[in-house]
Design a protein around this motif. Structure first.
Motif, PDB file in Angstrom:
ATOM      1  N   HIS A  81       0.881  -1.161   0.000  1.00  0.00           N
ATOM      2  CA  HIS A  81       0.000   0.000   0.000  1.00  0.00           C
ATOM      3  C   HIS A  81       0.923   1.216   0.000  1.00  0.00           C
ATOM      4  O   HIS A  81       1.823   1.304   0.829  1.00  0.00           O
ATOM      5  N   GLU A  85      -2.151   2.602   5.493  1.00  0.00           N
ATOM      6  CA  GLU A  85      -1.530   1.620   6.373  1.00  0.00           C
ATOM      7  C   GLU A  85      -1.578   0.222   5.753  1.00  0.00           C
ATOM      8  O   GLU A  85      -2.317  -0.026   4.801  1.00  0.00           O
ATOM      9  N   TYR A  87      -3.108  -2.577   5.940  1.00  0.00           N
ATOM     10  CA  TYR A  87      -4.310  -3.289   6.354  1.00  0.00           C
ATOM     11  C   TYR A  87      -5.130  -3.558   5.103  1.00  0.00           C
ATOM     12  O   TYR A  87      -5.244  -2.684   4.237  1.00  0.00           O
ATOM     13  N   PRO A  88      -5.709  -4.745   4.966  1.00  0.00           N
ATOM     14  CA  PRO A  88      -6.438  -5.085   3.744  1.00  0.00           C
ATOM     15  C   PRO A  88      -7.624  -4.146   3.489  1.00  0.00           C
ATOM     16  O   PRO A  88      -8.429  -3.894   4.383  1.00  0.00           O
ATOM     17  N   SER A  89      -7.713  -3.666   2.261  1.00  0.00           N
ATOM     18  CA  SER A  89      -8.852  -2.855   1.846  1.00  0.00           C
ATOM     19  C   SER A  89     -10.034  -3.779   1.549  1.00  0.00           C
ATOM     20  O   SER A  89      -9.882  -4.998   1.476  1.00  0.00           O
ATOM     21  N   SER A 107       3.390  -1.337   3.864  1.00  0.00           N
ATOM     22  CA  SER A 107       3.034   0.047   3.575  1.00  0.00           C
ATOM     23  C   SER A 107       4.301   0.850   3.338  1.00  0.00           C
ATOM     24  O   SER A 107       5.202   0.874   4.178  1.00  0.00           O
ATOM     25  N   GLN A 118       5.608  -0.463   7.292  1.00  0.00           N
ATOM     26  CA  GLN A 118       4.866  -1.473   8.042  1.00  0.00           C
ATOM     27  C   GLN A 118       4.902  -2.774   7.255  1.00  0.00           C
ATOM     28  O   GLN A 118       4.740  -2.761   6.034  1.00  0.00           O
ATOM     29  N   ARG A 120       2.946  -6.339   7.730  1.00  0.00           N
ATOM     30  CA  ARG A 120       1.940  -7.025   8.532  1.00  0.00           C
ATOM     31  C   ARG A 120       1.377  -8.208   7.758  1.00  0.00           C
ATOM     32  O   ARG A 120       1.325  -8.189   6.537  1.00  0.00           O
ATOM     33  N   TYR A 122      -1.835 -11.253   7.491  1.00  0.00           N
ATOM     34  CA  TYR A 122      -3.237 -11.540   7.815  1.00  0.00           C
ATOM     35  C   TYR A 122      -3.634 -12.886   7.238  1.00  0.00           C
ATOM     36  O   TYR A 122      -3.102 -13.326   6.230  1.00  0.00           O
ATOM     37  N   VAL A 129     -11.035 -11.002   8.289  1.00  0.00           N
ATOM     38  CA  VAL A 129      -9.610 -10.653   8.352  1.00  0.00           C
ATOM     39  C   VAL A 129      -9.112 -10.858   9.774  1.00  0.00           C
ATOM     40  O   VAL A 129      -9.686 -10.325  10.724  1.00  0.00           O
ATOM     41  N   GLU A 131      -5.473 -10.564  11.843  1.00  0.00           N
ATOM     42  CA  GLU A 131      -4.044 -10.255  11.824  1.00  0.00           C
ATOM     43  C   GLU A 131      -3.302 -11.318  12.615  1.00  0.00           C
ATOM     44  O   GLU A 131      -3.819 -11.865  13.599  1.00  0.00           O
TER      45      GLU A 131
END
Length: 140
Positions: A81, A85, A87-89, A107, A118, A120, A122, A129, A131
Motif C-alpha cells: 500500500h 496503512e 491493512y487489507p482494503s 506500507s 509497516q 503485517r 493476515y 480478516v 491479523e
C-alpha cells in the motif's frame, strides 16, 4: 503466525520500495502442505497503479502451473500500500481467494529509502480478516 526468513522479508520490502509509487505484488511459494514460504516470486502489477494491484492473468496462470509442477502452493501473497496503512482494503478482502495463504501487506506510505514501513500479515477467510504475528528468522 507467519514465520519467514530474513532474506524473504528483505526481498518483499525491497520489491515494495522499488515499485513505489505503484503497488508491488507477488507470491512466496512453498512445498505443498508445509506452510513454509521458500521461493520468492515477484510479479508485475498489471494495473500499474498506486492504489490497486492486479496480477497479470497470463503470468498468474504460468505461476500456478509452475507451482503445480514443483508440488508447491502459494504460502504468502503480498502487495504494498503506497498511501495507506498495511491493512487489507475491501477490494483486497474481496480478492482473497487462497484461504490457506498468509496475506502480507507492506506500507510504503511516508517512507524514504531507510524506512519506516509497516510489514503485517493476515489470514483472510470468507471475508474475515485476522491479523497474525510475524516471526523473522535467519533460516528454517
Amino acid at each position: 503466525m507467519l514465520t519467514i526468513t530474513q532474506a524473504l522479508y528483505d526481498q518483499i520490502v525491497a520489491h515494495a520500495r522499488a515499485d513505489h509509487p505503484d503497488e508491488a505484488c507477488g507470491v512466496v511459494a512453498g512445498p505443498a502442505g508445509s506452510g513454509r514460504p521458500e521461493r520468492f516470486v515477484p510479479m508485475l502489477n498489471a494495473a500499474r497503479s498506486p492504489t490497486f494491484y492486479e496480477f497479470d492473468s497470463t503470468d498468474l496462470f504460468k505461476l500456478y502451473r509452475d507451482m503445480d509442477d514443483r508440488d508447491e502452493e502459494p504460502v504468502v501473497i503480498y502487495h504494498s500500500h503506497t498511501a495507506t496503512e498495511a491493512y487489507p482494503s475491501r477490494t483486497d478482502i474481496g480478492l482473497a481467494s487462497e484461504p490457506g495463504a498468509h496475506y502480507v501487506l507492506v506500507s510504503t506510505a511516508d517512507t524514504d529509502d531507510a524506512g519506516p514501513f509497516q510489514f503485517r500479515s493476515y489470514r483472510i477467510v470468507d471475508g474475515v480478516v485476522t491479523e497474525e504475528d510475524v516471526r523473522v528468522v535467519e533460516a528454517y
